[in-house]
Design a protein around this motif. Structure first.
Motif, PDB file in Angstrom:
ATOM      1  N   ASP A 195      -3.814  32.896   6.510  1.00 27.03           N
ATOM      2  CA  ASP A 195      -4.686  31.735   6.490  1.00 27.03           C
ATOM      3  C   ASP A 195      -3.950  30.618   5.753  1.00 27.03           C
ATOM      4  OD1 ASP A 195      -6.660  29.836   6.210  1.00 27.03           O
ATOM      5  OD2 ASP A 195      -8.032  31.101   5.070  1.00 27.03           O
TER       6      ASP A 195
ATOM      7  N   ASN B 212      -4.963  28.100   4.352  1.00 26.95           N
ATOM      8  CA  ASN B 212      -5.679  27.646   3.161  1.00 26.95           C
ATOM      9  C   ASN B 212      -5.489  28.595   1.977  1.00 26.95           C
ATOM     10  OD1 ASN B 212      -6.736  25.415   4.490  1.00 26.95           O
ATOM     11  ND2 ASN B 212      -8.461  26.609   5.254  1.00 26.95           N
ATOM     12  N   GLN B 213      -4.906  29.752   2.230  1.00 25.44           N
ATOM     13  CA  GLN B 213      -4.722  30.762   1.186  1.00 25.44           C
ATOM     14  C   GLN B 213      -3.310  30.635   0.610  1.00 25.44           C
ATOM     15  OE1 GLN B 213      -5.244  34.768   2.630  1.00 25.44           O
ATOM     16  NE2 GLN B 213      -6.438  35.299   0.837  1.00 25.44           N
TER      17      GLN B 213
END
Length: 151
Positions: A113, A115-116
């Motif tokens: 991800d 966003n991670q």
């Protein structure tokens, strides 16, 4: 494994690593405390040697009030803290390696991800040796661990 499972596994390992780091930090401060108590005890004994002879009862009460331990207890506390630190360092190292491998798997299989945060190589294995800072200047518990050893 699907993308959501990989994301959750990475998130779980990050939390586990942070928990291990906090345990490591706590143990480092316990070792630091034992060292400071030992120094205090030594200073008290050196500075007040003559007064201890003249007023041993008062000096003994003062020493116990200030240190809450006897000299033998300091060595035991220090040795225990070092042993605990070694165990927690091993736990932290294993957690870090597992997280690195899981993140690499996620990246290699395009399951990551965006966003991670990827944390591979963000921290050294032993925070006393090298307190690394993240690229985005976010702090973690391990960023402060090296300060303990410098006191």
């Amino acid at each position: 494994m699907d993308k959501e499972t990989i994301k959750q596994a990475i998130s779980t390992k990050q939390v586990t690593r942070e928990k291990s780091c906090l345990h490591l930090l706590m143990t480092a401060w316990e070792i630091e405390e034992a060292e400071h108590h030992q120094t205090l005890l030594s200073l008290l004994q050196q500075k007040n040697a003559h007064e201890y002879v003249e007023a041993s009862n008062e000096a003994h009460m003062f020493e116990r009030f200030m240190t809450h331990h006897h000299a033998n207890q300091f060595k035991d506390d220090f040795d225990f803290g070092v042993g605990t630190y070694d165990e927690e360092l091993l736990e932290f190292s294993i957690s870090e390696e597992q997280l690195n491998q899981l993140e690499a798997f996620a990246i290699n299989h395009n399951l990551h991800d965006s966003n991670q945060t990827i944390t591979k190589d963000k921290y050294s294995t032993d925070p006393f040796i090298n307190s690394a800072e993240s690229e985005d200047d976010n702090e973690s518990c391990c960023d402060d661990v090296s300060e303990v050893s410098s006191n």
